[in-house]
Motif scaffolding. Sequence first.
Motif, mmCIF file in Angstrom:
data_model
loop_
_atom_site.group_PDB
_atom_site.id
_atom_site.type_symbol
_atom_site.label_atom_id
_atom_site.label_comp_id
_atom_site.label_asym_id
_atom_site.label_seq_id
_atom_site.Cartn_x
_atom_site.Cartn_y
_atom_site.Cartn_z
ATOM 1 N N TYR A 120 0.826 -1.199 0.000
ATOM 2 C CA TYR A 120 0.000 0.000 0.000
ATOM 3 C C TYR A 120 0.868 1.261 0.000
ATOM 4 O O TYR A 120 2.032 1.240 0.425
ATOM 5 N N SER A 121 0.286 2.349 -0.458
ATOM 6 C CA SER A 121 0.963 3.645 -0.423
ATOM 7 C C SER A 121 -0.060 4.771 -0.475
ATOM 8 O O SER A 121 -1.077 4.663 -1.170
ATOM 9 N N ASN A 122 0.213 5.828 0.275
ATOM 10 C CA ASN A 122 -0.589 7.051 0.173
ATOM 11 C C ASN A 122 0.060 8.066 -0.756
ATOM 12 O O ASN A 122 -0.522 9.125 -1.009
ATOM 13 N N LYS A 123 1.258 7.722 -1.247
ATOM 14 C CA LYS A 123 2.036 8.686 -2.039
ATOM 15 C C LYS A 123 2.289 8.216 -3.463
ATOM 16 O O LYS A 123 2.498 9.034 -4.362
ATOM 17 N N LYS B 100 1.153 5.964 -6.820
ATOM 18 C CA LYS B 100 -0.073 5.503 -7.462
ATOM 19 C C LYS B 100 0.054 4.146 -8.137
ATOM 20 O O LYS B 100 -0.933 3.451 -8.341
ATOM 21 N N LEU C 8 1.810 4.763 6.812
ATOM 22 C CA LEU C 8 1.594 5.185 5.425
ATOM 23 C C LEU C 8 1.699 6.694 5.238
ATOM 24 O O LEU C 8 1.925 7.173 4.133
ATOM 25 N N ASP C 9 1.553 7.454 6.319
ATOM 26 C CA ASP C 9 1.714 8.907 6.220
ATOM 27 C C ASP C 9 3.182 9.327 6.276
ATOM 28 O O ASP C 9 3.532 10.418 5.826
ATOM 29 N N MET D 256 -8.789 0.375 5.814
ATOM 30 C CA MET D 256 -8.260 0.358 4.450
ATOM 31 C C MET D 256 -9.046 -0.647 3.606
ATOM 32 O O MET D 256 -9.610 -1.612 4.134
ATOM 33 N N SER E 287 -7.530 -1.184 -2.672
ATOM 34 C CA SER E 287 -6.685 0.008 -2.821
ATOM 35 C C SER E 287 -5.198 -0.328 -2.849
ATOM 36 O O SER E 287 -4.366 0.558 -3.071
#
Length: 266
Positions: free
Chosen positions: A111-114, A116, A186-187, A204, A208
């Motif tokens: 996963y990643s918040n940064k 894509k 993740l932040d 989550m 995603s």
Amino acid sequence: MTVLAACSSNNKESASNGGTAEQSKTIKIGATAGPYSDMVSKAITPLMEEKGYKIEVVEFNDYVQPNKSLDNGSIDANLFQHIIYLNKFSKDNKLELSAVSSVPTAPMGLYSNKIKSIDDIKEGSTLTIANDPANLARSLLLLQDIGLVTIKKDADPATISEKDIETNVKNLKITSLEAAQLPRTLDSSDLAVVAGNFALAAGMKLASALQLENMAENYRNVVAVRTKDAEGQMAKDLKEVIESAAFEKTMDEQFQGFSKPEWMTK
């Protein structure tokens, strides 16, 4: 450890208070917080109640106490681990525990918040992974499937660790932490490999993930009991419940995205 749902033991001796699982139909089932305690509560408990059992669901937040509690009789069954971990933990701690049946399991995901897509992962990106044997091996194998690392061919599947990384293709800066903490990273990190149960518990969505693992059969979670109870009526009833059409129906309705064991897909 928190008791999520407690039922009275009527006048029978509870299996968890000095008796055995065969002396009472009041049993305690332990599971890790999140989807597996939900699975016990929503899918297993109603079907076991139809067989006359009273179920207490006991929630754990680590991967050590559920097996120790099972061994010492504090609980009568647990659901949180795959068979590789069960066998290794039992051997290392001289416990006699056995699997009853495997269940649908939430897949590990990157996963990643940064970032894509996997193609956007840059040289030197930061990555957090689990530090426990139950999840570390799966994390590294997922990274290998993606093409971010290669693992030594002679690595033991039960003990794969960062030391078994042969090639770190993107020179990822890897930090290992307790599995339950990973969603919170993740932040602050570029990427995190998160076990499905902790991802769902953190709100989550499995869909995603940049990529979900192609789960091997021996990494699907199992319901475990003490070996002395494995041929008893409680274990037989648990197996019958788990392998029933009603159980699979609940999986399909309430646990979408979980990887089903081979016996369920035949």
